[in-house]
Design an enzyme around this catalytic site. Structure first.
Site, mmCIF file in Angstrom:
data_model
loop_
_atom_site.group_PDB
_atom_site.id
_atom_site.type_symbol
_atom_site.label_atom_id
_atom_site.label_comp_id
_atom_site.label_asym_id
_atom_site.label_seq_id
_atom_site.Cartn_x
_atom_site.Cartn_y
_atom_site.Cartn_z
ATOM 1 N N ASP A 79 2.823 100.938 -0.201
ATOM 2 C CA ASP A 79 4.222 101.261 -0.413
ATOM 3 C C ASP A 79 4.871 101.246 0.965
ATOM 4 O O ASP A 79 4.201 101.181 1.994
ATOM 5 C CB ASP A 79 4.363 102.635 -1.077
ATOM 6 C CG ASP A 79 5.681 102.789 -1.823
ATOM 7 O OD1 ASP A 79 6.653 102.085 -1.465
ATOM 8 O OD2 ASP A 79 5.749 103.613 -2.757
ATOM 9 N N TRP A 80 6.187 101.310 1.018
ATOM 10 C CA TRP A 80 6.896 101.139 2.281
ATOM 11 C C TRP A 80 6.578 102.295 3.241
ATOM 12 O O TRP A 80 6.804 103.461 2.933
ATOM 13 C CB TRP A 80 8.386 101.030 2.003
ATOM 14 C CG TRP A 80 8.854 99.616 1.873
ATOM 15 C CD1 TRP A 80 9.977 99.077 2.431
ATOM 16 C CD2 TRP A 80 8.229 98.522 1.177
ATOM 17 N NE1 TRP A 80 10.073 97.735 2.117
ATOM 18 C CE2 TRP A 80 9.020 97.368 1.351
ATOM 19 C CE3 TRP A 80 7.058 98.406 0.425
ATOM 20 C CZ2 TRP A 80 8.677 96.129 0.817
ATOM 21 C CZ3 TRP A 80 6.721 97.176 -0.120
ATOM 22 C CH2 TRP A 80 7.524 96.060 0.080
#
Length: 823
Positions: free
Chosen positions: A268-269
Site C-alpha cells: 500500500d502507499w
C-alpha cells in the site's frame, strides 16, 4: 454461490487442486489453470526470460518501485518502463467505485451498495465498466477491489468493501475481478490482510488464530487469486508482530505456495518498512516511491546483502503479468473509447438493485399523490461517494431534489434542516468590515486582516472556511490567538470526506467548533494569493441558526402531505467513526420532523451500520449508502415504486454502540498497547449475534420488497459436488418484485470444534411476477461446509447430519430441513 473447492477425500479439502464450482448464480466453472484467470492470457516463459537476461540491475530495480510520472494523468502511482526493451510504463489508478484520475469518470455506487444486490453477475458488469474506463483513461492497473471484511462498524472504509460475510465477499470479488480484467485492466485485490479498521492502521498489530484467518478473513483473497487477479496489495498493519508487507507467512506461504498466486505483490502507499526482509519475504513492488526498493535495494545487491535472484524473481512476476495482458509486444493494445452512456446505465442499475428498504410497516412507500417536503442538506446536494481513494469526479450528478421534482405530480418543497456549509457572518459582526462571503486575494499578494468579531450572546459557534486551491494554501485564521484551521497531521488533509470536505461550488471546506462568550473577540486572518490567486469565504453555524433551520424544517414538513428526509454520514479513508449514531444534530431533526409528519421516509446516505433511535416514529427507512452519479434517479425510482427495492443488508445493523461484536472490548477494537485481538474467532458478523443471542436492529440479509414472497417445499441432498438445497419461491403480492432467499447451514456434529450456530451457504436473487412461483436450487459448496484443521493445516469437511434453513435474512428463517453431509 460459486466457491473455491479442492478435495482430497470426502473428509479433507486440499488447496492443491482447485475448482470454482458453478452454483446458484450460474457462474462459469473454472479450474486452477491458465483458463481460470480472468483477463488476457498467454504463456509467460520465453519472453520474460529473455527480458530478464537483457535488463541491467538498475533497470530491474526501476521496475520494482514507483516514481514520478513525467506526463501524469492524475493517477495514484507510476512505474517507469524500459523503452529500449519495449517495456512500457505502468500507470496505477485508485478505483473502488470508478477510476480516480484528473478526468471525469463514471462514479459508480459504493461497493457496499453493489454488494447489497447479492448478484455476482452485476458485480462482473460493474467491473467491466471500471476496466474499460480505466484503459480508456490511460491506466494499466486498478488499485481495487477491496475485500477486507466489515468487522468493525466504525471502520472508515466499510463502504469500499462488500460484506461481513466471507462467502458473499468471495463471490463478489471474484466476479468483479473477472469483469475488470476481461477489459484488459490489471486488478489489485487489497488489503492483504486483516486491514479492517482505519484507526492506527499504520501500526496496529493484529493477532488472529490460524483457523479464523483461513475461514474468515482470507476467503475473499483466495477467491480473488482463483479469479486470476494480477496483483495483490499488502496492508499497512502488522499480522502477528510482522508488517503485512514483509510477512513471509502471508506473502509466500499462503499467497504463493498454498494458493499458487503468480502475479505481483505491492505495498500500500508508503507501507514499506525494509529492503531485504520484504523482498525475500515475497514483496515485489514498493509504492509510490523507492525508499526501500530503489537505491537501498541497488546498494544491498551490490554489497551482497541481497541475492540478485530475489530481484529477478520480483521482476519476473511483474513482467509475467504484463505479458499476460499483452503489454510486452512493443506497444500497448489499443485503448477503447470511454462509453459514458453505458457506464451511467450500469451505475443506475446497480443503485436500484442495491437500494435496501429497511422499514415500511404502514406502506408509506411507494410515495403517493400529493405534496412532498424534501428535508436535509443531501436532498439538495448530490452525495455521490465517500472520501479518500474512493472519491470519483463524475461527468454529472443530479440532486435528489431535482429528480423528485421532475418525477412528482404535486409540489415539492425543500428545507435545509441541518446546515453543512454555514451562513454568512451576521451584518455588523466584523469591525472593520470585509467581504467575508467571497474575498479574493490576487496572485502573488498577501492579504491580512486585524479586527474584531462581536458575538451578541454566548453560544456554540462552528466556523466554516471555504477556500480555493490546495489545503496547505488556505488562509490562516486566528481567533483570540488560537488557529482555527491548523493543518491536520499525517494524511489528514488528503482524507477529508467526499461530502463535508467540498462545498457545492467546488471550494474546499474546513470547520472549527468552539464555545464563544458574548462580547468582542480578536480576529486575525492571513491569506496568500500564491501563483493562482485565492478565493475564500468565512461562514458560521451557531445554536441559534440551527434552531432556525430546525423550525423551518418542521414547518415545511407539517405543510406537506409526505416527507422525504435525507440523512448523511460522510466516511473516508484514514479515519474511523467514533459512533454509529448519525453525525451532527440529525437525530433531533428526524425526531422533530417525524413528530410533525409521521408520513416521513428517511433516506440514509451513510457508509455502514447506523443507529436509529427514531425508527418506530418513521414511516419508512431506505438505505442507499453512497449511490454514485445516478443516485438521485435511482432513489427517486425506488421512492415512487418505479422499481422494487432489490437490496439486502450485507452487514448486521446493531441497535447501538453497546451491542455489536467489538463493543466493550478494546482488545478487539481499537486494540490495547498497539495489539488487536480477533478473539471473536470464526463468529464474525451475523454469526456473532447468533452465538451471543444478541438482537440486532436489522439482521444480515434483511431487506423489504413492495410485494411479498412465500417459501415452500424444502429439500436438501448431498452430491459429489456439494449440498444441493431446493425450495420453491412464490410471489404472493400484487406486483412484480425482487427477492433474495438465503440458505443457512448448521454445525457439523462430527467436528469437535467451536462452530457457528449457522453460516451462509448460498443465496439466489430472483425477480418474480405477481403470482409467479419458481423452483430454486442453491448449491452449498464443500469448502463452505468445511472447517480449517489447525493440526493438518488444511480444510476438513464437516460431515454428519446438518440442519439447513431457508429464509429472507439470517433471522427470518422460514423453512428448515436437514441432510447428511459426506459419505
Amino acid at each position: 454461490m460459486s466457491d473455491t473447492v479442492s478435495r482430497r477425500s470426502a473428509l479433507s479439502l486440499l488447496s492443491g487442486t482447485i475448482a470454482v464450482v458453478a452454483a446458484a448464480t450460474g457462474s462459469l466453472a473454472l479450474s486452477h489453470s491458465a483458463s481460470a484467470r480472468s483477463g488476457p492470457d498467454r504463456p509467460a516463459g520465453s519472453r520474460v526470460a529473455r527480458l530478464l537476461r537483457a535488463l541491467t540491475l538498475d533497470e530491474k530495480v526501476s521496475l520494482l518501485h514507483g516514481a514520478t510520472d513525467p506526463a501524469t494523468l492524475g493517477e495514484a502511482g507510476y512505474v517507469p518502463g524500459v523503452p529500449r526493451l519495449g517495456i512500457p510504463p505502468l500507470r496505477l489508478a485508485d478505483g473502488p467505485a470508478g477510476v480516480r484520475v484528473n478526468r471525469p469518470a463514471t462514479a459508480l455506487p459504493a461497493p457496499v451498495l453493489l454488494a447489497s444486490a447479492f448478484d455476482p453477475e452485476l458485480a462482473r458488469r460493474y467491473g467491466q465498466v471500471i476496466g474499460r474506463e480505466g484503459r480508456a483513461l490511460g491506466q494499466d492497473v486498478l488499485l481495487s477491489p477491496m475485500v477486507n471484511l466489515i468487522r468493525v462498524p466504525y471502520a472508515g472504509r466499510n463502504f469500499e468493501t462488500f460484506s461481513e460475510d466471507p462467502l458473499l465477499a468471495s463471490d463478489l470479488v471474484a466476479a468483479e475481478i473477472e469483469g475488470i480484467q476481461g477489459e484488459g485492466l490489471i486488478a489489485t485485490v487489497k488489503h492483504f490482510a486483516l486491514n479492517n479498521q482505519e484507526k492506527d492502521r499504520m501500526s496496529i498489530d493484529v493477532r488472529v488464530d490460524e483457523r479464523t484467518l483461513h475461514e474468515v478473513e482470507l476467503r475473499g483473497f483466495e477467491a480473488a487469486v482463483r479469479a486470476g487477479t494480477g496483483a495483490v496489495m499488502g496492508a499497512y498493519n502488522k499480522v502477528d508482530a510482522t508488517f503485512a508487507c514483509e510477512n513471509q507467512a502471508l506473502l509466500t506461504d499462503v499467497l504463493r505456495e498454498r494458493w499458487g498466486f503468480d502475479g505481483w505483490a505491492m505495498t500500500d502507499w508508503y507501507a514499506g518498512h525494509s529492503t531485504d526482509k520484504a523482498l525475500t519475504a515475497g514483496l515485489d513492488m514498493e509504492m509510490p516511491n523507492g525508499t526501500w526498493f530503489g537505491t537501498a535495494l541497488l546498494t544491498a545487491v551490490r554489497e551482497g546483502r541481497v541475492a540478485e535472484k530475489y530481484v529477478d524473481r520480483a521482476v519476473a512476476r511483474v513482467l509475467a503479468v504484463m505479458d499476460r495482458f499483452r503489454l510486452l509486444d512493443g506497444q500497448v493494445p489499443p485503448r477503447p473509447a470511454r462509453d459514458a452512456t453505458a457506464g451511467a446505465a450500469v451505475a443506475l442499475e446497480v443503485a436500484k438493485a442495491g437500494a435496501t428498504l429497511l422499514h415500511n410497516p404502514h406502506g408509506t412507500l411507494p410515495l403517493t399523490a400529493g405534496s412532498i417536503a424534501v428535508i436535509g442538506p443531501t436532498g439538495a446536494v448530490p452525495f455521490v461517494s465517500g472520501g479518500g481513494s474512493a472519491h470519483v469526479v463524475p461527468d454529472h450528478a443530479d440532486s435528489p431534489l431535482d429528480a423528485l421534482r421532475a418525477r412528482a405530480d404535486g409540489e415539492v418543497t425543500h428545507a435545509l434542516g441541518e446546515d453543512l456549509y454555514g451562513k454568512p457572518l451576521p451584518p455588523g459582526a466584523l469591525t472593520p468590515a470585509f467581504t467575508s462571503e467571497g474575498h479574493r486575494v490576487d496572485a502573488g499578494t498577501t492579504w491580512t486582516y486585524d479586527g474584531t468579531l462581536t458575538v451578541a450572546e454566548a453560544d456554540e459557534w462552528t466556523f466554516v472556511l471555504h477556500f480555493s486551491g490546495a489545503p496547505t494554501g488556505r488562509p490562516k485564521v486566528q481567533l483570540d490567538g488560537t488557529e482555527l484551521f491548523p493543518l491536520a497531521p499525517g494524511w489528514g488533509e488528503a482524507f477529508s470526506g467526499g461530502l463535508l470536505g467540498t462545498a457545492p461550488d467546488g471550494l474546499a471546506v474546513r470547520r472549527a467548533t468552539l464555545r464563544l462568550t458574548a462580547g468582542t473577540h480578536r480576529l486575525h486572518i492571513t491569506a496568500q494569493g500564491a501563483a493562482a490567486g485565492l478565493l475564500f469565504r468565512l461562514r458560521h453555524i451557531t445554536g441559534a441558526t440551527r434552531a432556525a433551520d430546525l423550525a423551518e424544517a418542521v414547518r415545511t414538513a407539517r405543510a406537506a402531505h409526505q416527507v422525504v428526509l435525507f440523512a448523511y454520514e460522510d466516511a473516508t479513508e484514514g479515519q474511523d467513526r467514533t459512533t454509529i449514531a448519525l453525525p451532527g444534530h440529525q437525530d433531533r431533526l428526524i425526531e422533530a420532523v417525524t413528530e410533525a409528519n409521521p408520513r416521513t421516509t428517511v433516506v440514509l446516505n451513510t457508509s455502514s451500520a447506523t443507529a436509529m433511535p427514531w425508527l418506530e416514529r418513521t414511516g419508512a427507512v431506505l438505505q442507499m449508502y453512497y449511490p454514485g452519479q445516478e443516485g438521485a434517479a435511482a432513489t427517486t425510482a425506488v421512492l415512487f415504486g418505479d422499481c422494487d427495492p432489490g437490496g439486502r443488508l450485507t452487514q448486521t445493523f446493531p441497535v447501538d454502540d453497546d451491542h455489536h461484536p467489538v463493543a466493550g472490548d478494546p482488545r478487539r477494537y481499537p486494540g490495547v498497547d498497539g495489539v488487536e485481538q480477533y478473539s471473536e474467532g470464526v463468529h464474525a458478523g451475523h454469526r456473532w449475534y447468533d452465538a451471543e443471542g444478541v438482537r440486532p436492529l436489522f439482521p444480515f440479509g434483511h431487506g423489504l420488497s413492495y410485494t411479498s414472497f412465500a417459501y415452500e417445499d424444502p429439500s436438501a441432498q448431498w452430491t459429489a459436488d456439494g449440498l444441493d438445497v431446493g425450495f420453491t419461491v412464490r410471489n404472493t403480492g400484487p406486483r412484480t418484485g425482487v427477492d433474495v432467499p438465503q440458505v443457512y447451514v448448521g454445525a457439523s456434529p462430527d467436528l469437535p470444534l467451536d462452530q457457528p450456530v449457522r453460516l451462509l451457504g448460498g443465496y439466489r436473487r430472483l425477480t418474480l411476477r405477481a403470482g409467479e412461483r419458481r423452483r430454486v436450487t442453491v448449491r452449498v459448496a464443500p469448502r463452505t461446509l468445511s472447517c480449517w484443521d489447525t493440526a493438518r493445516h488444511d480444510w476438513v469437511l464437516g460431515t454428519g447430519r446438518r440442519t439447513v434453513w431457508i429464509g429472507a435474512s439470517s433471522r427470518d428463517l422460514r423453512l428448515s430441513t436437514s441432510a447428511e453431509v459426506g459419505g
